[in-house]
Motif scaffolding. Sequence first.
Motif, mmCIF file in Angstrom:
data_model
loop_
_atom_site.group_PDB
_atom_site.id
_atom_site.type_symbol
_atom_site.label_atom_id
_atom_site.label_comp_id
_atom_site.label_asym_id
_atom_site.label_seq_id
_atom_site.Cartn_x
_atom_site.Cartn_y
_atom_site.Cartn_z
ATOM 1 N N THR A 58 0.836 -1.197 0.000
ATOM 2 C CA THR A 58 0.000 0.000 0.000
ATOM 3 C C THR A 58 0.873 1.250 0.000
ATOM 4 N N GLN A 59 0.211 2.382 -0.138
ATOM 5 C CA GLN A 59 0.892 3.675 -0.005
ATOM 6 C C GLN A 59 1.020 4.018 1.474
ATOM 7 N N HIS A 60 2.195 4.451 1.859
ATOM 8 C CA HIS A 60 2.444 4.716 3.276
ATOM 9 C C HIS A 60 3.179 6.038 3.432
ATOM 10 N N THR A 61 2.725 6.831 4.397
ATOM 11 C CA THR A 61 3.382 8.089 4.756
ATOM 12 C C THR A 61 4.085 7.898 6.091
ATOM 13 N N TYR A 62 5.384 8.106 6.088
ATOM 14 C CA TYR A 62 6.150 7.938 7.315
ATOM 15 C C TYR A 62 5.741 9.005 8.334
ATOM 16 N N ARG A 63 5.711 8.612 9.598
ATOM 17 C CA ARG A 63 5.459 9.537 10.690
ATOM 18 C C ARG A 63 6.538 9.322 11.737
ATOM 19 N N ILE A 64 7.318 10.361 11.966
ATOM 20 C CA ILE A 64 8.436 10.312 12.894
ATOM 21 C C ILE A 64 7.989 10.895 14.228
ATOM 22 N N GLN A 65 8.271 10.181 15.307
ATOM 23 C CA GLN A 65 7.852 10.613 16.634
ATOM 24 C C GLN A 65 9.015 11.284 17.368
ATOM 25 N N SER A 66 8.687 12.340 18.102
ATOM 26 C CA SER A 66 9.683 13.028 18.903
ATOM 27 C C SER A 66 8.959 13.743 20.039
ATOM 28 N N GLN A 67 9.684 14.541 20.799
ATOM 29 C CA GLN A 67 9.095 15.297 21.889
ATOM 30 C C GLN A 67 9.965 16.513 22.176
ATOM 31 N N GLY A 68 9.372 17.511 22.800
ATOM 32 C CA GLY A 68 10.116 18.727 23.108
ATOM 33 C C GLY A 68 9.284 19.654 23.975
ATOM 34 N N THR A 69 9.821 20.846 24.210
ATOM 35 C CA THR A 69 9.186 21.849 25.060
ATOM 36 C C THR A 69 8.880 23.082 24.234
ATOM 37 N N SER A 70 7.666 23.578 24.376
ATOM 38 C CA SER A 70 7.240 24.766 23.643
ATOM 39 C C SER A 70 7.840 26.016 24.280
ATOM 40 N N LEU A 71 8.433 26.869 23.432
ATOM 41 C CA LEU A 71 9.022 28.121 23.884
ATOM 42 C C LEU A 71 8.651 29.221 22.899
ATOM 43 N N PRO A 72 8.566 30.475 23.357
ATOM 44 C CA PRO A 72 8.286 31.570 22.417
ATOM 45 C C PRO A 72 9.459 31.783 21.475
ATOM 46 N N ARG A 73 9.156 32.227 20.259
ATOM 47 C CA ARG A 73 10.225 32.460 19.290
ATOM 48 C C ARG A 73 11.136 33.592 19.743
ATOM 49 N N THR A 74 10.562 34.644 20.365
ATOM 50 C CA THR A 74 11.341 35.786 20.830
ATOM 51 C C THR A 74 11.015 36.033 22.288
ATOM 52 N N SER A 75 12.051 36.113 23.101
ATOM 53 C CA SER A 75 11.894 36.418 24.519
ATOM 54 C C SER A 75 13.006 37.384 24.917
ATOM 55 N N ILE A 76 12.655 38.491 25.546
ATOM 56 C CA ILE A 76 13.644 39.518 25.890
ATOM 57 C C ILE A 76 13.502 39.899 27.359
ATOM 58 N N ARG A 77 14.577 40.480 27.874
ATOM 59 C CA ARG A 77 14.557 41.083 29.205
ATOM 60 C C ARG A 77 14.455 42.589 29.040
ATOM 61 N N LEU A 78 13.423 43.169 29.587
ATOM 62 C CA LEU A 78 13.177 44.604 29.474
ATOM 63 C C LEU A 78 14.011 45.333 30.521
ATOM 64 N N VAL A 79 14.833 46.298 30.067
ATOM 65 C CA VAL A 79 15.691 47.060 30.972
ATOM 66 C C VAL A 79 15.426 48.548 30.782
ATOM 67 N N SER A 80 15.797 49.313 31.800
ATOM 68 C CA SER A 80 15.606 50.760 31.755
ATOM 69 C C SER A 80 16.793 51.419 31.077
ATOM 70 N N GLU A 81 16.510 52.331 30.126
ATOM 71 C CA GLU A 81 17.560 53.089 29.451
ATOM 72 C C GLU A 81 17.822 54.443 30.117
ATOM 73 N N VAL A 82 17.048 54.758 31.152
ATOM 74 C CA VAL A 82 17.259 55.973 31.955
ATOM 75 C C VAL A 82 17.092 55.587 33.411
ATOM 76 N N SER A 83 17.512 56.478 34.290
ATOM 77 C CA SER A 83 17.352 56.273 35.722
ATOM 78 C C SER A 83 16.348 57.267 36.273
#
Length: 412
Positions: A58-83
């Motif tokens: 028959t026709q078969h489509t391979y399915r590869i199993q894995s696992q991981g942790t979801s994280l945001p694509r961009t993550s920053i630390r907000l800092v003050s540019e003035v005092s």
Amino acid sequence: MEPQDSNPHRRLKVFGALAVAVVGIGLAAVLVMTSRMPESQIATPKPPSVEVQIAEATQHTYRIQSQGTSLPRTSIRLVSEVSGRVVSVAESFDAGQVFAKDDVLLTVDPRDYELALTQAKAQVAQAELRLLTEINEAEIVRREWQLLKQEEPTGLQAREPQLATARAALEAARATEEAAKRNLDRCEIRAPFDGMVAKANVRPGQFVALAAPLGELFTTDVAEVRLPLASSDLAFINLPSPGADTALGQAPRVTLSTRVGGQRSEWQGHLVRSEETVDPVNRMVYVVAQVTDPFGLAKRTGPALRSGTFVRASIEGRTVENAVVLPRQALRGKNRVWIVSEESTLQRWLGYRVPGQPSRLAFRSVNVSFADADVVVVAGGIQAGERVITSLLAGVIDGMAVKVRELDSTDE
């Protein structure tokens, strides 16, 4: 007189006992003479009952199993540019709150910076006045020099150094004014993108120093999951080429899932890139899957894929034709299956078959192209229509008799 009367009774009792004994012995003799000896029979073992599956190409489509942790694509630390002292904090600047790009998250007291801007503007005005004065004086000197020398003055006679100094002072004053404007603008700390607050460290009235951490932000448009794969699994996936501009819809699809409280949640994503390096610790290659709108803020439907969620991934791989797909339990060892045959091992060697013989179990070596926890894909060694045993048996011998319990065709 009494003894003489009891003698006849004694004789009757004795004669009765002897008669019973003689009759019993006679019956026993008759039974012994007429009985037959039991015939000894050898118990015939019953062949074990097995379940089989008919092999189909028959026709078969391979399915590869894995696992991981979801994280945001961009993550920053907000800092003050003035005092300065924090005078206001937006309601959206709290953990778990959503904000839009350019929203004012908090404000630092701007009064000192407003004064600095006023002073910078005054310096600019003074520098402009000085430059105009030097230009006028240079024009007067040029005219006088032309009247006396009948030629254009140069260098010091034309006050070129004084003009250059005045122009430089004006540029410096304007730069100071620009810096003061930027510092004043920095008193309003704005969101650099659409996202969510992961951590907020300040509150109104708190003094913050230059480069002090104010909180942590991350984007909510795309979530990424790093998935480890064995090097052998990469051959079954159409990975995007490094540097290639692949449309998101053309990238391999990935189904992410997790189970919380007995409920299963799923998210659809795409495999966008490979890190193209082999981890020196676990010898795995990491690929990155992306999920658009993981929190469902745009569609307002479906569960949220929160940052830090552990997920299982099913990666859609290549599709092949004429593949024999069997349950994982049908594979015995690395490359062997059990086939139901109508011929015994001796009959296969001699090349003839006796009609009416029971089905036999036969060992068969196969070429396995892919195997995971659920299925095994066989590339060679099995013909379409052959019956493959899927039952678990102990003490199996090549050529042993078996009884087929149920037939089932490959239905992927």
